[in-house]
Design an enzyme around this catalytic site. Sequence first.
Site, PDB file in Angstrom:
ATOM      1  N   SER A 162       0.914  -1.195  -0.156  1.00 55.17           N
ATOM      2  CA  SER A 162       0.054  -0.069  -0.022  1.00 55.17           C
ATOM      3  C   SER A 162       0.776   1.324  -0.114  1.00 55.17           C
ATOM      4  CB  SER A 162      -0.888   0.002   1.222  1.00 55.17           C
ATOM      5  OG  SER A 162      -2.168   0.819   1.007  1.00 55.17           O
ATOM      6  N   ASP A 401      -8.688  -6.421  -5.057  1.00 52.38           N
ATOM      7  CA  ASP A 401      -8.506  -5.172  -4.473  1.00 52.38           C
ATOM      8  C   ASP A 401      -9.201  -3.964  -5.356  1.00 52.38           C
ATOM      9  OD1 ASP A 401      -7.313  -2.926  -3.527  1.00 52.38           O
ATOM     10  OD2 ASP A 401      -5.398  -3.726  -3.347  1.00 52.38           O
ATOM     11  N   HIS A 430      -8.332  -4.949  -0.534  1.00 52.55           N
ATOM     12  CA  HIS A 430      -6.837  -4.434  -0.429  1.00 52.55           C
ATOM     13  C   HIS A 430      -6.380  -5.039   0.690  1.00 52.55           C
ATOM     14  CE1 HIS A 430      -3.864  -1.613  -0.747  1.00 52.55           C
ATOM     15  NE2 HIS A 430      -4.143  -1.047   0.373  1.00 52.55           N
TER      16      HIS A 430
END
Length: 486
Positions: A162, A401, A430
Amino acid sequence: MSHTAKSKTLQELDIEDIKETNPLLNLVQGQRIVQVPELVLESGVVLNNFPIAYKTWGTLNEACDNVLVICHALTGSADVADWWGPLLGNDLAFDPSRFFIICLNSMGSPYGSFSPLTINEQTGTRYGPEFPLCTVRDDVRAHRIVLDSLGVKSIACVIGGSMGGMLSLEWTAMYGNEYVKNMVALATSARHSAWCISWSEAQRQSIYSDPNYLDGYYPVEEQPVAGLSAARMSALLTYRTRNSFENKFSRRSPSIAQQQKAQKAEVRKPSTVSEHSLQIHNDGYKCKANGAIAGISGQKRQSVVSTTSSSDSLTSQSSMTSVSSVTGEVKDIKPAQTYFSAQSYLRYQGTKFINRFDANCYIAITRKLDTHDLARDRVEDITKVLSAIEQPSLIIGIQSDGLFTYSEQEFLAEYIPNSQLEKIESPEGHDAFLLEFKLINKLIVNFLKTNCKNIMDAKPRTWGGDVGNDETKTSVFGEAEEVTNW
């Protein structure tokens, strides 16, 4: 600032002193905080004597090149053992018997590095909303200064998911393969998308709309908790998927224990139909207690009537169609279900978050994300930036995601020449990069065995320090709260 193999040792700060102005430091155990003398931010702002927090595992080898740099996500800390614990330990991906593992806290975070909670020497107060914009590249450059002070000559592999993946990409782009040897990036992107920017904006607007925000000059003990909680709830929905929530929660009611976790306020039994309706309508409203709200329903109703002009009288013939009344006994009312387990879960997460984060810090870090673009101030064509990355790279994407889409991982792998792409098949969206520990561990271990062969084949050193948590333990800082434990 130039970099040498061994820069001047940085002054270590007394964490206990900093805790007096930043109580959130009590949440992070075993980290160190050093003072960096100077850094010129991308914006041109010059920082002097600012803190960077970090935590390490393992021992630096004689060549000073057995270094794993782990980069945390949006609301994470330097404590990898907390949010990626199942990957940390002997014979695991982050093996302290072979690697010197370090995670450095990003600027803007409330967990030790330079942030809105830092005291401004010029004013004697916290920076608050006057905290300067810090980019991902600013983080990397600040962290490099710390690594130099520790004697690190090169990084064996930089790893992050991320926001941490953004840092990993910038590490490789900024310093090349002489310093950064390998990269692992999970669930990230070459540039922050319009979709992600929009979600960041929606979350910031939640904070701004809280009357306690006060332009960011709120007392730390009275921060805009309703807005910050709402921002966290919004973010959590982007970390999961529709099917993930449906499979876990469906339309079920929360148990008593779940309601207690969510700190659902006890409300007094309504005495009128109007009070009953008001309690349903305002369930979840955090700015006033439900009991107090119910008690002023008549007053509020009267104030609406009293502000109506005579020409718009509620009793005039022209407005009779909009006038109605509600009657009945409270004991006879049997309303449809309006409180669900999914709501309870979100409220619990919002309450948990406001006890471990700061609103100005949240604004600062989401703006950091928005600046991320590998092509910014380099070349217009981002594919050329990616094509210039020479390091062996492992790109891990998540099929479900919806925030950092799998197509964005395919884009990275397509244009980074020496890369391999792996897909995680998970319904969790995610957050799977913080949930699918066994698969991620296997992928990273295999990558390191191939690309860090000398270190992986070397005789392991004795390491008796702390290691990670197992996946059944609750994380304090992780983006993911294991929904299956709810």
